[in-house]
Write a protein that holds these residues in place. Structure first.
Motif, PDB file in Angstrom:
ATOM      1  N   ALA A 357       9.864  12.948  19.111  1.00  0.00           N
ATOM      2  CA  ALA A 357       9.347  11.158  20.013  1.00  0.00           C
ATOM      3  C   ALA A 357       7.713  11.087  19.293  1.00  0.00           C
ATOM      4  O   ALA A 357       7.593  10.069  19.205  1.00  0.00           O
ATOM      5  CB  ALA A 357       9.062  11.690  21.693  1.00  0.00           C
ATOM      6  N   ASN A 360       8.393   9.277  16.190  1.00  0.00           N
ATOM      7  CA  ASN A 360       9.193   7.592  15.983  1.00  0.00           C
ATOM      8  C   ASN A 360       8.222   6.917  17.184  1.00  0.00           C
ATOM      9  O   ASN A 360       8.039   5.837  16.870  1.00  0.00           O
ATOM     10  CB  ASN A 360       9.982   7.779  17.038  1.00  0.00           C
ATOM     11  CG  ASN A 360      11.624   7.268  16.747  1.00  0.00           C
ATOM     12  OD1 ASN A 360      11.644   6.261  15.833  1.00  0.00           O
ATOM     13  ND2 ASN A 360      11.662   6.238  17.817  1.00  0.00           N
ATOM     14  N   ASN A 361       6.731   7.598  17.220  1.00  0.00           N
ATOM     15  CA  ASN A 361       5.857   6.414  17.908  1.00  0.00           C
ATOM     16  C   ASN A 361       5.004   6.501  17.163  1.00  0.00           C
ATOM     17  O   ASN A 361       3.314   6.810  17.509  1.00  0.00           O
ATOM     18  CB  ASN A 361       5.755   6.856  19.087  1.00  0.00           C
ATOM     19  CG  ASN A 361       6.614   6.333  19.922  1.00  0.00           C
ATOM     20  OD1 ASN A 361       6.789   5.575  20.646  1.00  0.00           O
ATOM     21  ND2 ASN A 361       7.538   7.693  20.544  1.00  0.00           N
ATOM     22  N   VAL A 416       1.214  11.114  22.750  1.00  0.00           N
ATOM     23  CA  VAL A 416       2.327  10.021  22.889  1.00  0.00           C
ATOM     24  C   VAL A 416       3.075  10.069  23.729  1.00  0.00           C
ATOM     25  O   VAL A 416       3.346   8.891  24.089  1.00  0.00           O
ATOM     26  CB  VAL A 416       3.470  10.982  21.426  1.00  0.00           C
ATOM     27  CG1 VAL A 416       4.275  12.229  22.776  1.00  0.00           C
ATOM     28  CG2 VAL A 416       4.837   9.871  21.500  1.00  0.00           C
ATOM     29  N   LYS A 420       7.577   8.943  26.875  1.00  0.00           N
ATOM     30  CA  LYS A 420       8.083   8.671  25.436  1.00  0.00           C
ATOM     31  C   LYS A 420       9.440   9.849  25.231  1.00  0.00           C
ATOM     32  O   LYS A 420      10.156   9.993  24.489  1.00  0.00           O
ATOM     33  CB  LYS A 420       7.554   8.404  24.801  1.00  0.00           C
ATOM     34  CG  LYS A 420       6.677   6.775  25.061  1.00  0.00           C
ATOM     35  CD  LYS A 420       5.668   6.889  23.478  1.00  0.00           C
ATOM     36  CE  LYS A 420       5.197   4.952  23.679  1.00  0.00           C
ATOM     37  NZ  LYS A 420       4.618   5.123  24.571  1.00  0.00           N
ATOM     38  N   THR A 424      12.762  10.215  24.768  1.00  0.00           N
ATOM     39  CA  THR A 424      13.535  10.348  24.308  1.00  0.00           C
ATOM     40  C   THR A 424      14.804  11.902  24.421  1.00  0.00           C
ATOM     41  O   THR A 424      15.910  11.693  23.537  1.00  0.00           O
ATOM     42  CB  THR A 424      12.829  11.381  22.626  1.00  0.00           C
ATOM     43  OG1 THR A 424      11.936  10.018  21.947  1.00  0.00           O
ATOM     44  CG2 THR A 424      13.488  11.427  21.565  1.00  0.00           C
TER      45      THR A 424
END
Length: 687
Positions: A357, A360-361, A416, A420, A424
């Motif tokens: 997660a 990807n962020n 994060v 999120k 995920t």
């Protein structure tokens, strides 16, 4: 004469009324047309299980003429000439019913079909039922062709040996399809119709009676002209195939059948479809890999493993989502399997979802997080410690993953966003209902949610498949009789970017190379994975993958006590679970091409990456009986422990109790961690 004439008129009138009030039923008896389903392993040839009635409907054109002639000669020689009923036979049958004698034969093929085929006609011995049968038989004869009647009859009649219909009977008695039957074999099936139970496997006097009945059928065929005198004389009694024992589900087959049935239901197939619809179901299960999974568990676990310890294994093909193998325990000891049904806390095997997660962020592997212990989080009422309260300082995400640092992942989750992380994990196949009650806790990234082995293997398959999750499933295709095969098209979800998946995989490779999962290393190919040990070792995991296969192994007790093996001590994810994983994967990957994982971001910039931290978190006190060889496994040929109850950690298909987590603390108090560096509580060594 007047009275007699009036009687005739009344009789005709009554018959006309009865004729008008007795229509042909518009429905058939379920048992008359039901065809059992056959379920196959993934090769589409090896039978896994059978469900329902043994019947295979065939068109009349596929039934040889000599087989039809034999049945007609044995059961109803005037079939093609009569009006659907036999006056002589019917009078005899009615008289025997009125006189109280045993119900005699005499029914035509049409009458037998009507009795067994249409709804609303029972098998009771009464004048009313017989009269209704006659009415409907005459109407059927007038509205249907003789060939239609004969076709339905041959596909409906019971032949003994559990075989319904002539095709199933040909297989049951002679091991061949009906179109391959010889004259003698067809005559025997015609002979069986009279007394199917007695002639199913005749011996002694029954065999003599069967041979006599068979010879009578051959002689009847001569009399009707379907055989010449020379042909009839040349026939010899056919050898019968030994009866097959009833199909038995052995080993993991019951668990497999349960999962296939459940998935078919989810995909719109009813139990009636499965038991009577004649489905041809090809599953995703590989028979050899199923055997390898069972062997890996039984040959790896020590003989002294307590009976209440349960082990689950699940293997998922990342590219397709197919569950190719699993081990669910002992079906004779527990109806709940350990791979699909039992759900236990994920521990540190959940941390890669948090890592993915983040990657990807906007985060990357060089991102620094706080690895100091203890950590105070505003939303937590108590400090969160690392194992032995060890502090790591500011560390990158590779080191945090390799050493499974609790505080680092709590810090990362806060940065994060826990929403999120939950999104995920859900996109990777973990159901929302299993995550929702935990996702507001600061310890959520440490694996306080419960998952099954199949769900966890499916989740990790996402990383092996470039960030794309393929819906886990156990059915490859379904075909109804005489219809096109319906191939299952699993749902595909882009969970994280391809690069985020590659970087997550790279971090997990370090776990196996240098961290807590070294016992899972394969000598010939790269492996990525993650160990997990929940609070007090109530559940221990190893979850890993190669590019071709994702496999999760968990161990837990059905009374929710710590997993402890005499001579091996309290277990951790890097011990027996990792060794079971390696034993299975060694066989599963044999002769498979060696595939490399994709390169991570900025690979080769040594100053930033450096060599991963060589300092491993290992059990502080290794039992003397544990082998020192990292490639070794425990004593082979040991049985899987018996199971008598469902796990109290979480019963199948239910969620964790909302009142508290497994530390005994309310879930509203997220400050108490339930996972240490390897998923433990920070008070025990890790493995």
């Amino acid at each position: 004469m007047i009275v007699f004439g009036a009687g005739i008129v009344v009789a005709i009138g009554l018959f006309a009324v009865a004729w008008a009030m007795t229509p042909i039923p518009d429905s058939t008896q379920k048992e008359a047309t039901a065809q059992g389903s056959v379920i196959y392993y993934r090769d589409g040839k090896t039978v896994l299980a059978k469900k329902g009635i043994d019947r295979r409907t065939v068109p009349l054109a596929k039934v040889p003429q000599h087989v039809r002639d034999a049945v007609i000669a044995a059961e109803n020689r005037s079939f093609y000439e009569d009006g659907g009923v036999s006056v002589k036979g019917t009078v005899r049958a009615v008289w025997s019913t009125v006189s109280g004698q045993q119900l005699q034969g005499g029914s035509t093929i049409t009458q037998q079909l009507v009795r067994n085929y249409y709804s609303g006609l029972s098998q009771e011995r009464s004048i009313a039922r017989k009269f209704k049968e006659i009415m409907i038989s005459i109407k059927v004869d007038q509205s249907k062709s003789k060939d239609w009647v004969l076709e339905q009859y041959l596909n409906t009649i019971y032949f003994g040996r559990g075989a319904n219909g002539v095709q199933a009977a040909a297989q049951a008695y002679f091991g061949k399809n009906v179109d391959k039957l010889s004259v003698a074999e067809g005559a025997y099936l015609a002979a069986v119709i009279q007394q199917p139970s007695r002639f199913a496997d005749p011996k002694g006097a029954d065999l003599a009676a069967a041979e006599a009945r068979w010879r009578a059928v051959i002689d009847a065929m001569r009399q009707t002209g379907s055989l010449t005198a020379e042909q009839a004389a040349a026939q010899t009694f056919p050898p019968l195939k030994a009866p097959k024992r009833p199909f038995e589900l052995k080993g993991q087959a019951q668990y497999m059948l349960d999962q296939v049935t459940a998935e078919l239901n989810r995909r719109g197939y009813t139990d009636e479809d499965i038991n009577g619809g004649g489905l041809r179901v090809v599953t995703t299960f590989d028979k050899k890999l199923m055997q390898a999974a069972e062997s890996a568990v039984k040959n790896t676990l020590p003989e002294a493993t307590p009976k209440k310890v349960r082990t689950g294994l699940a293997a998922v093909d990342p590219a397709t989502g197919e569950v190719v193998a699993f081990y669910g325990g002992r079906p004779d000891r527990s109806e709940y399997d350990n791979a699909f049904s039992a759900k236990v806390m994920a521990g540190s095997t959940f941390k890669p979802y948090t890592l993915a997660a983040a990657l990807n962020n906007g985060f990357d592997l060089s991102t620094r997080v706080n690895g100091n212990s203890p950590m105070r989080v505003a939303s937590a009422t108590k400090p969160i410690p690392n194992d032995s309260d060890r502090s790591y300082g500011e560390i990158n995400l590779i080191s945090a993953t390799q050493n499974s640092v609790n505080t680092a992942f709590v810090d990362l989750g806060q940065k994060v966003g826990l929403d999120k992380v939950a999104a995920t994990a859900e996109a990777a196949g973990i159901p929302e209902a299993q995550l929702k009650q935990h996702e507001s806790a600061a310890t959520f990234p440490l694996g306080v949610a419960s998952v099954s082995a199949v769900q966890n293997a499916s989740g990790f398959s996402t990383f092996a498949n470039g960030g794309v999750h393929m819906e886990a499933h156990v059915v490859k295709s379904v075909a109804r009789p005489n219809s096109k095969k319906n191939v299952v098209d699993p749902t595909s979800t882009q969970v994280v970017s391809e690069q985020a998946a590659a970087d997550t995989t790279y971090a997990m490779q370090q776990v196996v190379k240098y961290g807590t999962g070294t016992a899972a290393r394969l000598y010939d190919r790269p492996v990525a994975g993650k160990t997990g040990t929940t609070d007090s070792s109530k559940a221990v995991w190893f979850n890993g993958f190669t590019p071709q296969l994702a496999v999760a192994v968990d161990m837990f007790r059905d009374d929710n006590k710590p997993v402890e093996i005499p001579g091996y001590g309290v277990q951790f994810g890097g011990q027996l679970p990792a060794q079971v994983w390696r034993a299975f994967m060694t066989e599963a990957m044999a002769n498979k091409p060696v595939m490399e994982f994709p390169e991570p971001s900025d690979y080769g910039y040594g100053s930033e990456w450096g060599r991963p931290d060589q300092q491993q978190d290992t059990p502080q006190d290794t039992p003397q009986t544990q082998q020192s060889d990292p490639w070794a496994t425990p004593t082979p040929d040991t049985p899987e422990p018996s199971v008598t109850e469902a796990p109290t950690t979480q019963e199948p298909e239910t969620q964790d109790p909302p009142q508290q987590n497994d530390t005994g603390q309310p879930t509203g108090d997220p400050a108490v961690p339930t996972a240490g560096p390897d998923g433990n509580d920070g008070r025990s060594p890790i493995g």
